[in-house]
Each structure stands twice: as C-alpha cells, then as structure tokens.
Write a protein that holds these residues in place. Structure first.
Motif, PDB file in Angstrom:
ATOM      1  N   ASN A   1      20.285  24.918 -35.742  1.00 29.42           N
ATOM      2  CA  ASN A   1      20.308  25.214 -34.334  1.00 29.42           C
ATOM      3  C   ASN A   1      18.830  24.699 -33.828  1.00 29.42           C
ATOM      4  OD1 ASN A   1      22.667  26.395 -34.501  1.00 29.42           O
ATOM      5  ND2 ASN A   1      21.818  28.527 -35.153  1.00 29.42           N
ATOM      6  N   LEU A   2      18.112  24.250 -34.477  1.00 33.85           N
ATOM      7  CA  LEU A   2      16.652  23.817 -33.758  1.00 33.85           C
ATOM      8  C   LEU A   2      16.902  22.322 -33.761  1.00 33.85           C
ATOM      9  CD1 LEU A   2      13.955  23.583 -33.110  1.00 33.85           C
ATOM     10  CD2 LEU A   2      13.273  23.463 -35.566  1.00 33.85           C
ATOM     11  N   ARG A   3      17.696  21.745 -34.640  1.00 37.28           N
ATOM     12  CA  ARG A   3      17.802  20.442 -34.669  1.00 37.28           C
ATOM     13  C   ARG A   3      18.743  20.032 -33.358  1.00 37.28           C
ATOM     14  NH1 ARG A   3      15.811  15.827 -35.241  1.00 37.28           N
ATOM     15  NH2 ARG A   3      16.547  15.700 -33.284  1.00 37.28           N
ATOM     16  N   GLY A   4      19.794  20.870 -33.212  1.00 37.63           N
ATOM     17  CA  GLY A   4      20.797  20.887 -31.896  1.00 37.63           C
ATOM     18  C   GLY A   4      19.738  21.117 -30.519  1.00 37.63           C
ATOM     19  N   GLY A   5      18.840  21.967 -30.736  1.00 42.06           N
ATOM     20  CA  GLY A   5      17.968  22.060 -29.648  1.00 42.06           C
ATOM     21  C   GLY A   5      17.016  20.957 -29.191  1.00 42.06           C
ATOM     22  N   ILE A   6      16.724  20.172 -30.145  1.00 40.27           N
ATOM     23  CA  ILE A   6      15.809  19.005 -29.972  1.00 40.27           C
ATOM     24  C   ILE A   6      16.732  18.014 -29.365  1.00 40.27           C
ATOM     25  CG2 ILE A   6      14.707  17.222 -31.089  1.00 40.27           C
ATOM     26  CD1 ILE A   6      13.683  19.264 -33.154  1.00 40.27           C
TER      27      ILE A   6
ATOM     28  N   ARG B   1       9.246  17.036 -36.593  1.00 48.23           N
ATOM     29  CA  ARG B   1       8.877  17.436 -37.873  1.00 48.23           C
ATOM     30  C   ARG B   1       9.015  18.576 -38.466  1.00 48.23           C
ATOM     31  NH1 ARG B   1       4.211  19.395 -40.380  1.00 48.23           N
ATOM     32  NH2 ARG B   1       3.391  20.219 -38.290  1.00 48.23           N
ATOM     33  N   CYS B   2       9.097  19.585 -37.571  1.00 40.92           N
ATOM     34  CA  CYS B   2       9.288  21.059 -38.178  1.00 40.92           C
ATOM     35  C   CYS B   2      10.916  21.025 -38.458  1.00 40.92           C
ATOM     36  CB  CYS B   2       9.053  22.006 -37.021  1.00 40.92           C
ATOM     37  SG  CYS B   2       6.997  22.307 -36.847  1.00 40.92           S
ATOM     38  N   ALA B   3      11.689  20.323 -37.714  1.00 39.25           N
ATOM     39  CA  ALA B   3      13.296  20.218 -37.969  1.00 39.25           C
ATOM     40  C   ALA B   3      13.335  19.759 -39.114  1.00 39.25           C
ATOM     41  CB  ALA B   3      13.917  19.888 -36.860  1.00 39.25           C
ATOM     42  N   GLU B   4      12.890  18.713 -39.352  1.00 41.16           N
ATOM     43  CA  GLU B   4      13.008  17.840 -40.760  1.00 41.16           C
ATOM     44  C   GLU B   4      12.530  18.700 -41.992  1.00 41.16           C
ATOM     45  OE1 GLU B   4      11.287  14.151 -40.079  1.00 41.16           O
ATOM     46  OE2 GLU B   4      12.251  13.682 -38.552  1.00 41.16           O
ATOM     47  N   ARG B   5      11.311  19.271 -41.881  1.00 39.52           N
ATOM     48  CA  ARG B   5      10.785  20.063 -42.827  1.00 39.52           C
ATOM     49  C   ARG B   5      11.894  21.289 -43.393  1.00 39.52           C
ATOM     50  NH1 ARG B   5       5.858  20.698 -46.128  1.00 39.52           N
ATOM     51  NH2 ARG B   5       6.796  22.166 -47.644  1.00 39.52           N
TER      52      ARG B   5
ATOM     53  N   ALA C   1      11.340  28.226 -44.996  1.00 35.50           N
ATOM     54  CA  ALA C   1      12.276  27.342 -44.033  1.00 35.50           C
ATOM     55  C   ALA C   1      12.114  27.940 -42.749  1.00 35.50           C
ATOM     56  CB  ALA C   1      13.646  26.985 -44.759  1.00 35.50           C
ATOM     57  N   PRO C   2      12.599  29.337 -42.450  1.00 31.03           N
ATOM     58  CA  PRO C   2      12.532  29.912 -41.427  1.00 31.03           C
ATOM     59  C   PRO C   2      11.231  29.885 -40.548  1.00 31.03           C
ATOM     60  CG  PRO C   2      13.642  31.250 -43.039  1.00 31.03           C
ATOM     61  CD  PRO C   2      13.088  30.052 -43.691  1.00 31.03           C
ATOM     62  N   ALA C   3      10.224  30.004 -40.983  1.00 35.82           N
ATOM     63  CA  ALA C   3       9.096  29.828 -40.408  1.00 35.82           C
ATOM     64  C   ALA C   3       8.650  28.456 -39.715  1.00 35.82           C
ATOM     65  CB  ALA C   3       7.776  30.053 -41.264  1.00 35.82           C
ATOM     66  N   TRP C   4       9.166  27.444 -40.427  1.00 37.78           N
ATOM     67  CA  TRP C   4       9.169  25.999 -40.094  1.00 37.78           C
ATOM     68  C   TRP C   4      10.062  25.903 -38.716  1.00 37.78           C
ATOM     69  CZ3 TRP C   4       5.630  22.400 -40.734  1.00 37.78           C
ATOM     70  CH2 TRP C   4       4.971  22.354 -41.866  1.00 37.78           C
ATOM     71  N   VAL C   5      11.277  26.568 -38.888  1.00 38.87           N
ATOM     72  CA  VAL C   5      12.286  26.635 -37.805  1.00 38.87           C
ATOM     73  C   VAL C   5      11.694  26.985 -36.599  1.00 38.87           C
ATOM     74  CG1 VAL C   5      14.484  27.434 -36.754  1.00 38.87           C
ATOM     75  CG2 VAL C   5      14.420  26.757 -39.074  1.00 38.87           C
TER      76      VAL C   5
END
Length: 185
Positions: free
Chosen positions: A120-125, A103-107, A72-76
């Motif tokens: 935090n990635l989701r929030g960044g988007i 796609r990366c955030a969802e995965r 998961a961290p690599a996807w983030v």
C-alpha cells in the motif's frame, strides 16, 4: 517475560478493539517489545494528520528501526511520513522526501515482499506521482494477499477514485468500512 506477555495482551486488545488482524501482523513483525511499543505510539502520531504529529511519528518509527532494523511495518510507516510530507506541502525538499519514501518502501518490501502495508505504501508513492495504473495494480495485489485487511481496500479505493473509477472505489471503501466500522478517516 512480563513485558513480552503484556505486549501480547496489548496486541490482542488492539485486534479486538479496532485494528483487526493487522495488529497481530505488526506485533509478530518484531521480537523487540520496545520496538513494537515505539511503533504503536508512532502509528498514533502518523495518523494524527498534522505536521507536528507526522514528525513525532517519524521519530518513533526511526527509534523502532534502530532497535530492529528488519521491522518491516516500522519501515512502512516511516515511509508514509515522507509521503504525507509531500501530499501536505510540509516538505522543504520534496525530491528528498520522495527519495526517502521510495527507500523505505524498498526496504520494507525487501524484508517482506507480501506485506500488505508495504504494498500500500508503494501504491501511495505511485499515486502521488500520478502513476494510477501502477498504484491500482500493487494495491489489488495487497487486497488479494489480505482480503480482510480494511486498509488495503481503502487504499485501493483511493487509487481507483483518482484513476476515475468512482463506482469501483465506492465498492472497496464500502468493504473497508464493513471490515472495520471505526476505521481512521
């Protein structure tokens, strides 16, 4: 066995020398030492804040994911490379970059719905799309799940600032700096 032990020692040093407890989460996110090493190298590049370093970080994250598709961290951080493309004007295909970041955030969230970095990635988007309330909500959840995670406080501060709540943003950036005095810019 020696490689695994060396990786565990390196992760422990990462915890003590700056990344905090998040380094332990990153290491425990995969059983592949090679994926973790690629991730650590990629993280360095992603934080380089240049077009070239962003590209190199993306390549390392892709390689880590090829070794462990459930890391998961690599996807983030792969997702962050696409967000940075959008924010920096580096993307030749902004809609495609947005779709890849999504796609990366969802995965990552499918793998670990409580991973602060994924939230935090989701929030960044959301923030990139001007959805301030959604960005604040998801980043508040990240802080609630990991109150000692400095980056969660810093990312929440950014969302609050762009939403117009500078005093609360200042509070959270202060917390982030106390939790990690040598945090990245």
């Amino acid at each position: 066995m020696q490689i695994v032990l060396a990786a565990d020692v390196a992760a422990a040093l990462q915890v003590r020398l700056g990344e905090g407890e998040q380094a332990r989460v990153w290491r425990m996110g995969t059983s592949s030492v090679h994926a973790w090493l690629l991730f650590v190298e990629g993280l360095h590049f992603v934080r380089g804040v240049t077009r070239e370093s962003n590209f190199l970080g993306r390549e390392r994250m892709r390689q880590a994911i090829a070794l462990d598709p459930d890391y998961a961290p690599a996807w983030v951080y792969l997702g962050w490379t696409y967000v940075f493309d959008l924010r920096s004007g580096w993307s030749d295909d902004p809609q495609g970059s947005l779709a890849e970041a999504e796609r990366c955030a969802e995965r990552a969230l499918r793998i670990d719905p409580d991973l602060p970095d994924a939230l935090n990635l989701r929030g960044g988007i959301d923030l990139t799309l001007g959805r301030h309330d959604a960005a604040i909500a998801v980043r508040r959840r990240s802080v609630a799940l990991a109150p000692s995670h400095s980056e969660s406080h810093a990312w929440l501060a950014a969302a609050l600032y762009f939403a117009g709540d500078a005093p609360m943003a200042e509070r959270h950036i202060g917390l982030a700096m106390r939790l990690r005095p040598f945090c990245p810019g």
